[in-house]
Design a protein around this motif. Structure first.
Motif, PDB file in Angstrom:
ATOM      1  N   VAL A 147       0.870  -1.173   0.000  1.00 58.65           N
ATOM      2  CA  VAL A 147       0.000   0.000   0.000  1.00 58.65           C
ATOM      3  C   VAL A 147       0.908   1.225   0.000  1.00 58.65           C
ATOM      4  N   LEU A 148       0.737   2.092  -0.987  1.00 55.74           N
ATOM      5  CA  LEU A 148       1.624   3.260  -1.100  1.00 55.74           C
ATOM      6  C   LEU A 148       1.183   4.355  -0.140  1.00 55.74           C
ATOM      7  N   LYS A 149       2.149   4.920   0.567  1.00 47.63           N
ATOM      8  CA  LYS A 149       1.838   6.000   1.506  1.00 47.63           C
ATOM      9  C   LYS A 149       1.970   7.347   0.806  1.00 47.63           C
ATOM     10  N   ALA A 150       0.890   8.125   0.827  1.00 52.44           N
ATOM     11  CA  ALA A 150       0.918   9.457   0.215  1.00 52.44           C
ATOM     12  C   ALA A 150       1.997  10.299   0.880  1.00 52.44           C
ATOM     13  N   GLY A 151       2.738  11.040   0.055  1.00 52.68           N
ATOM     14  CA  GLY A 151       3.781  11.905   0.572  1.00 52.68           C
ATOM     15  C   GLY A 151       5.112  11.204   0.795  1.00 52.68           C
ATOM     16  N   GLU A 152       5.140   9.870   0.657  1.00 54.54           N
ATOM     17  CA  GLU A 152       6.377   9.126   0.927  1.00 54.54           C
ATOM     18  C   GLU A 152       6.785   8.197  -0.205  1.00 54.54           C
ATOM     19  N   ASP A 153       5.846   7.336  -0.610  1.00 58.48           N
ATOM     20  CA  ASP A 153       6.218   6.257  -1.524  1.00 58.48           C
ATOM     21  C   ASP A 153       6.183   6.686  -2.986  1.00 58.48           C
ATOM     22  N   LYS A 154       7.027   5.992  -3.754  1.00 65.47           N
ATOM     23  CA  LYS A 154       7.174   6.332  -5.168  1.00 65.47           C
ATOM     24  C   LYS A 154       6.570   5.272  -6.053  1.00 65.47           C
ATOM     25  N   ILE A 155       6.187   5.714  -7.237  1.00 61.86           N
ATOM     26  CA  ILE A 155       5.723   4.789  -8.255  1.00 61.86           C
ATOM     27  C   ILE A 155       6.412   5.205  -9.556  1.00 61.86           C
ATOM     28  N   THR A 156       6.868   4.203 -10.310  1.00 65.25           N
ATOM     29  CA  THR A 156       7.523   4.512 -11.581  1.00 65.25           C
ATOM     30  C   THR A 156       6.555   4.197 -12.709  1.00 65.25           C
ATOM     31  N   VAL A 157       6.348   5.168 -13.579  1.00 68.40           N
ATOM     32  CA  VAL A 157       5.431   4.993 -14.701  1.00 68.40           C
ATOM     33  C   VAL A 157       6.249   5.042 -15.985  1.00 68.40           C
ATOM     34  N   ALA A 158       6.074   4.038 -16.833  1.00 66.06           N
ATOM     35  CA  ALA A 158       6.760   4.010 -18.124  1.00 66.06           C
ATOM     36  C   ALA A 158       5.702   3.963 -19.219  1.00 66.06           C
ATOM     37  N   TRP A 159       5.965   4.642 -20.321  1.00 64.56           N
ATOM     38  CA  TRP A 159       4.991   4.629 -21.427  1.00 64.56           C
ATOM     39  C   TRP A 159       5.699   4.757 -22.761  1.00 64.56           C
ATOM     40  N   SER A 160       5.084   4.178 -23.776  1.00 58.90           N
ATOM     41  CA  SER A 160       5.609   4.309 -25.128  1.00 58.90           C
ATOM     42  C   SER A 160       4.515   3.967 -26.140  1.00 58.90           C
ATOM     43  N   TYR A 161       4.772   4.287 -27.378  1.00 62.39           N
ATOM     44  CA  TYR A 161       3.817   4.029 -28.461  1.00 62.39           C
ATOM     45  C   TYR A 161       3.745   2.532 -28.718  1.00 62.39           C
ATOM     46  N   THR A 189      -6.977   8.273   0.334  1.00 59.10           N
ATOM     47  CA  THR A 189      -6.968   6.812   0.393  1.00 59.10           C
ATOM     48  C   THR A 189      -7.956   6.271  -0.635  1.00 59.10           C
ATOM     49  N   ALA A 190      -7.488   5.422  -1.540  1.00 59.22           N
ATOM     50  CA  ALA A 190      -8.352   4.834  -2.563  1.00 59.22           C
ATOM     51  C   ALA A 190      -7.556   3.834  -3.383  1.00 59.22           C
ATOM     52  N   THR A 191      -8.249   3.164  -4.302  1.00 64.87           N
ATOM     53  CA  THR A 191      -7.599   2.245  -5.237  1.00 64.87           C
ATOM     54  C   THR A 191      -7.530   2.932  -6.595  1.00 64.87           C
ATOM     55  N   TYR A 192      -6.368   2.845  -7.228  1.00 65.55           N
ATOM     56  CA  TYR A 192      -6.096   3.639  -8.422  1.00 65.55           C
ATOM     57  C   TYR A 192      -5.499   2.825  -9.572  1.00 65.55           C
ATOM     58  N   PHE A 193      -5.539   3.444 -10.741  1.00 62.40           N
ATOM     59  CA  PHE A 193      -4.712   3.005 -11.866  1.00 62.40           C
ATOM     60  C   PHE A 193      -4.149   4.261 -12.515  1.00 62.40           C
ATOM     61  N   ILE A 194      -3.283   4.079 -13.498  1.00 59.58           N
ATOM     62  CA  ILE A 194      -2.689   5.241 -14.154  1.00 59.58           C
ATOM     63  C   ILE A 194      -3.072   5.270 -15.622  1.00 59.58           C
ATOM     64  N   THR A 242      -7.290  -4.993 -13.424  1.00 59.42           N
ATOM     65  CA  THR A 242      -5.942  -5.545 -13.229  1.00 59.42           C
ATOM     66  C   THR A 242      -4.939  -4.451 -12.879  1.00 59.42           C
ATOM     67  N   ASN A 243      -3.864  -4.845 -12.201  1.00 62.92           N
ATOM     68  CA  ASN A 243      -2.736  -3.948 -11.863  1.00 62.92           C
ATOM     69  C   ASN A 243      -3.128  -2.689 -11.099  1.00 62.92           C
ATOM     70  N   LEU A 244      -4.192  -2.780 -10.335  1.00 62.72           N
ATOM     71  CA  LEU A 244      -4.595  -1.614  -9.539  1.00 62.72           C
ATOM     72  C   LEU A 244      -3.663  -1.509  -8.336  1.00 62.72           C
ATOM     73  N   PHE A 245      -3.592  -0.344  -7.760  1.00 59.32           N
ATOM     74  CA  PHE A 245      -2.790  -0.202  -6.543  1.00 59.32           C
ATOM     75  C   PHE A 245      -3.507   0.707  -5.552  1.00 59.32           C
ATOM     76  N   GLN A 246      -3.156   0.526  -4.303  1.00 56.38           N
ATOM     77  CA  GLN A 246      -3.823   1.282  -3.247  1.00 56.38           C
ATOM     78  C   GLN A 246      -2.917   2.368  -2.692  1.00 56.38           C
ATOM     79  N   VAL A 247      -3.526   3.484  -2.370  1.00 56.41           N
ATOM     80  CA  VAL A 247      -2.805   4.575  -1.706  1.00 56.41           C
ATOM     81  C   VAL A 247      -3.462   4.814  -0.355  1.00 56.41           C
ATOM     82  N   GLU A 248      -2.610   4.997   0.630  1.00 56.16           N
ATOM     83  CA  GLU A 248      -3.102   5.349   1.960  1.00 56.16           C
ATOM     84  C   GLU A 248      -2.776   6.822   2.178  1.00 56.16           C
ATOM     85  N   ALA A 249      -3.793   7.601   2.542  1.00 47.63           N
ATOM     86  CA  ALA A 249      -3.611   9.049   2.717  1.00 47.63           C
ATOM     87  C   ALA A 249      -2.616   9.318   3.845  1.00 47.63           C
TER      88      ALA A 249
END
Ligand SMILES: *[C@@H]1O[C@H](CO)[C@@H](O)[C@H](O)[C@H]1NC(C)=O
Ligand SMILES: *[C@@H]1O[C@H](CO)[C@@H](O)[C@H](O)[C@H]1NC(C)=O
Length: 204
Positions: A44-58, A128-133, A157-164
């Motif tokens: 569970v990702l903590k808001a203000g602390e934890d990181k997420i890496t997002v990669a994208w391409s065509y 606090t919620a469940t998210y996708f990007i 699929t691949n959802l993640f949770q954030v804790e406020a």
């Protein structure tokens, strides 16, 4: 008289029409961007602390040049269906002007074909919620023209949770606000006391 009324009604209708600006519909967008998000699995990702890496391409399965009009991309944090239930303010609408699925901006970047990635610290105001990007591509008129997301079409699929930001942080914040309010009040108190002292010594 009737003519004037007619004119007023017509101009009222016209102003309504022009103010409801036309929004791009999500269902009209091609899903040409491949998006992945990585974080520690199951954490569970903590808001203000934890990181997420997002990669994208065509997605190169689409013909070359499909992306020739893409100018910029915006990365957004979006509510999964489970976190939209009974919350009209997060409702998904096909009209992207009205859609409230993706309320948090992560970043904007010039469009580039491949090897894009950023590491993002979940911002402190993320609830606090469940998210996708989701990543939207925009043309030079700043209209959405394509998208990609790190989940499937049903957003399961691949959802993640954030804790406020935790109660501890919140109470620390409240304590520091109270403390600064207290210092201002005591400073004012100190000055008025000094003033009164000065006055009474003048009167003597
Ligand atoms: C790329 O697009 C094709 C055609 O829409 C699709 O079948 C494929 O799954 C996509 N690739 C990725 C990695 O999403
Ligand atoms: C991440 O971005 C850097 C450039 O900023 C690039 O060199 C690298 O290949 C990218 N990695 C991935 C996995 O896309």
């Amino acid at each position: 008289m009737a003519a004037l009324e007619g004119f007023l009604v017509a101009s009222f209708l016209l102003s309504c029409l022009t103010s409801t600006s036309y929004g791009v519909s999500f269902s009209s967008l091609q899903k040409t961007i491949v998006v992945s998000a990585s974080h520690q699995q199951g954490k569970v990702l903590k808001a203000g602390e934890d990181k997420i890496t997002v990669a994208w391409s065509y997605n190169n399965s689409f013909p070359a040049g499909t992306d020739s009009a893409y100018k910029t991309v915006k990365l957004k944090l979006c509510y999964a269906p489970i976190s939209q239930q009974d919350r009209a303010w997060r409702k998904t609408e096909d009209n992207l002007e009205k859609d409230k699925t993706c309320l948090h901006n992560i970043a904007s970047r010039p469009y580039s074909h491949s090897n894009n990635n950023i590491s993002w610290t979940v911002e402190r105001d993320v609830p606090t919620a469940t998210y996708f990007i989701r990543v939207y591509a925009y043309n030079s008129a700043d209209e959405e023209v394509a998208y990609g997301q790190n989940t499937d079409a049903h957003k399961t699929t691949n959802l993640f949770q954030v804790e406020a930001v935790s109660g501890r942080h919140a109470s620390l914040d409240i304590a520091s606000v109270c403390f600064s309010a207290f210092s201002v009040v005591s400073l004012i108190g100190f000055f008025s006391l000094e003033k009164r002292k000065a006055k009474s010594s003048q009167q003597k």
